[in-house]
Design an enzyme around this catalytic site. Structure first.
Site, PDB file in Angstrom:
ATOM      1  N   GLU A 167     -44.679  -2.753 -52.741  1.00  9.46           N
ATOM      2  CA  GLU A 167     -43.418  -2.883 -51.989  1.00  9.46           C
ATOM      3  C   GLU A 167     -43.497  -4.199 -51.234  1.00  9.46           C
ATOM      4  O   GLU A 167     -44.472  -4.430 -50.515  1.00  9.46           O
ATOM      5  CB  GLU A 167     -43.244  -1.727 -51.000  1.00  9.46           C
ATOM      6  CG  GLU A 167     -43.031  -0.380 -51.674  1.00  9.46           C
ATOM      7  CD  GLU A 167     -42.870   0.780 -50.688  1.00  9.46           C
ATOM      8  OE1 GLU A 167     -42.448   0.556 -49.527  1.00  9.46           O
ATOM      9  OE2 GLU A 167     -43.198   1.914 -51.080  1.00  9.46           O
ATOM     10  N   GLU A 201     -48.432   5.328 -49.246  1.00  8.89           N
ATOM     11  CA  GLU A 201     -48.648   5.182 -47.800  1.00  8.89           C
ATOM     12  C   GLU A 201     -49.270   6.449 -47.218  1.00  8.89           C
ATOM     13  O   GLU A 201     -48.751   7.038 -46.256  1.00  8.89           O
ATOM     14  CB  GLU A 201     -47.343   4.787 -47.080  1.00  8.89           C
ATOM     15  CG  GLU A 201     -46.879   3.401 -47.498  1.00  8.89           C
ATOM     16  CD  GLU A 201     -45.776   2.778 -46.629  1.00  8.89           C
ATOM     17  OE1 GLU A 201     -45.269   3.438 -45.710  1.00  8.89           O
ATOM     18  OE2 GLU A 201     -45.447   1.606 -46.888  1.00  8.89           O
TER      19      GLU A 201
HETATM   20  O1  AHR Z   1     -39.027   1.145 -48.766  1.00  7.60           O
HETATM   21  C1  AHR Z   1     -38.815   1.996 -47.696  1.00  7.60           C
HETATM   22  C2  AHR Z   1     -40.085   2.678 -47.242  1.00  7.60           C
HETATM   23  O2  AHR Z   1     -40.988   1.716 -46.788  1.00  7.60           O
HETATM   24  C3  AHR Z   1     -40.856   3.424 -48.304  1.00  7.60           C
HETATM   25  O3  AHR Z   1     -40.378   4.712 -48.490  1.00  7.60           O
HETATM   26  C4  AHR Z   1     -42.243   3.444 -47.745  1.00  7.60           C
HETATM   27  O4  AHR Z   1     -43.227   3.427 -48.749  1.00  7.60           O
HETATM   28  C5  AHR Z   1     -42.311   2.204 -46.873  1.00  7.60           C
HETATM   29  O5  AHR Z   1     -42.747   2.494 -45.607  1.00  7.60           O
END
Ligand code: AHR
Length: 497
Positions: free
Chosen positions: A294, A177
């Site tokens: 994610e 990110e």
């Molecule tokens: O999963 C929690 C957070 O969500 C992670 O650290 C980040 O990559 C995303 O914003």
């Protein structure tokens, strides 16, 4: 009762459902890694294997966990890998930082421990590198430390720390990110930084698969345009998708129930759009996989931002949330899309593996229980590594967002077929008939449901939502039928006698 008729098109395979689509994500965030997985520093009478909770390892082995991403998340862009090697007592204590949390991090869970866990789980490791506060040299050193067979000082350090043979870690994320917590870059600046990192990493290990940090459509377009003629440096484009519009974690109403499933359903469209952006940028000349590294539901109780968090947020934010049957159904809806997009989606990692966000396993002291999402993933086990097949809906009811009330994914296994059905309808059962050209003649089914979609498991009631046997009836020929209660998910495995 809704009547649905589905056809499994066995002659038009979509592609392989790579085990990488069933990946997980373990971040040093809240009680995910420390406490959930790793208790090496506090043991406290809880059985463990080399510092990892035995009950959690066992549950995860059975899931299975084909891929595991670590150590972040936002944590990755503060992480300095050298802090986590060598004798535990000599490792520095640092500020562990991710998502506005600050904790003391004793670095007892480091590279060797994580890679030992992966070996135990049969998981392919995926390491997220530090761009935000690191350097190309630091990441090159980590790659050399893990993978080099040349007896350099770093490789000898690895041997001295217990691993003479290279770990051979294939997947490397170049930041996380980086449009936000990983440095607040703009897309062209990060793209140039990526090219620099990737160039140097390729010199160290040409076989490493490198993951560039993507985001929403506009970022992805700019990012790939700037990388331009250097596209051979990109193997995967990372995107993240959290569903945040489902209202409260447990006491949600009907509208919120459908809003969450709708968001989960829309994940497929995001993957398709990203595939088009990649195609446009590469002229179809370079195969770059989409790494949904994610994904999952993020309820307002577990965040300090976004819809509903002003009303339901728990303070302090622990990133822990309830997990209900609704969340399990949402995961299944997303997995359907992953199967349909398996020709462009190269990996997908549920966030996160234990205790945090849409965890599959929860712990509380010595207690451990499996969430409904765990069972949803487990019901998909017959599909892993098989060939995805299209399913046509011949007849059925549509929900308000246009998605089908009853949907399905199917795959050709080594000895038959597997079909997973979802009845998304909140209160109407469904009679489902499915047909396939060359159906084997034996069927076994399992179903996941509960009296209400708000149902979940807990330490006190760990099996409230758990799979049970489903009766599958053959209608003669190649047609089968099952009755599905509302808000349910079922897998049917067909094999020859
Ligand atoms: O999963 C929690 C957070 O969500 C992670 O650290 C980040 O990559 C995303 O914003």
């Amino acid at each position: 009762m809704n009547d649905s008729r589905l056809t499994i098109r066995t002659n038009s395979p979509i592609g392989t459902i790579s085990p990488r689509l069933y990946g997980h994500f373990a971040e040093h965030l809240g009680r995910c890694c420390y406490d959930g997985l790793w208790i090496g520093h506090q043991r406290g009478g809880i059985p463990h294997e080399q510092g990892f909770r035995s009950d959690v390892i066992q549950a995860l082995r059975a899931l299975p966990v084909p891929l595991l991403r670590w150590p972040g998340g936002c944590y990755a862009d503060h992480y300095h890998w050298r802090d986590g090697i060598g004798p535990a007592a000599e490792r520095p204590s640092r500020l562990g930082m991710s998502c506005d949390l600050q904790v003391e991090d004793d670095n007892s869970l480091g590279t060797h421990e994580f890679l030992w866990l992966c070996a135990q789980l049969g998981a392919e490791p995926y390491l997220a590198g530090n761009v935000g506060s690191g350097s190309p040299q630091e990441l090159c050193d980590w790659l050399e430390y893990c993978n080099s067979a040349v007896p350099t000082t770093l490789a000898r350090m690895r041997a001295a720390n217990g691993s003479p043979a290279p770990f051979g870690v294939k997947l490397w994320g170049v930041g996380n990110e980086n449009w936000g917590c990983g440095g607040n870059y703009d897309a062209p600046t990060y793209a140039r930084e990526y090219v620099r990192y990737a160039t140097m990493l390729r010199h160290v290990d040409p076989s490493a698969e490198l993951v560039v940090c993507g985001h929403e459509d506009a970022w992805n377009v700019e990012l790939l345009a700037t990388i331009g003629s250097r596209m051979q440096l990109v193997d995967h484009l990372s995107i993240h998708r959290y569903w945040i519009n489902g209202g409260p974690e447990t006491e949600f109403d009907e509208a919120s129930y459908y809003a969450l499933l709708s968001e989960a359903h829309a994940t497929e469209a995001f993957v398709q759009r990203t595939a088009e952006i990649i195609d446009d940028a590469t002229g179809g000349q370079r195969r770059i996989g989409i790494a949904l590294d994610e994904w999952g539901v993020w309820h307002p109780e577990a965040r300090a931002w976004g819809p509903g968090s002003d009303i339901t947020r728990r303070a302090p934010t622990t990133y822990e949330q309830a997990n209900t049957l609704r969340d399990a159904l949402a995961a299944a809806v997303a997995l359907e899309g992953f199967h349909r997009q398996c020709h462009v989606l190269s990996m997908a990692n549920l966030a996160q593996i234990v205790n945090v966000l849409q965890a599959v396993v929860m712990t509380d002291g010595a207690q451990m229980w499996l969430t409904p999402t765990y069972h949803a993933l487990r019901l998909h086990l017959p599909h892993i590594g098989t060939t995805a097949l299209p399913v046509t809906i011949e007849q059925g009811t549509s929900l308000a967002d246009g998605s089908p009330a009853v949907s399905a994914t199917a795959s050709r296994t080594s000895d038959g077929l597997a079909v997973t059905l979802i009845n998304r309808h909140i209160d109407q059962p469904a009679a489902v008939r499915f047909t396939c050209d060359d159906a084997p003649d034996q069927a076994v089914g399992e179903i996941l449901t509960a009296d209400r979609p708000q149902a979940g498991n807990s330490a006190a009631d760990p099996n409230r939502v758990a799979p049970t046997t489903l009766t599958v009836n053959r209608d003669g020929g190649n047609s089968w039928h099952v009755d599905l209660p509302p808000h349910s998910l079922a897998t049917i495995v067909l094999r020859s006698a």
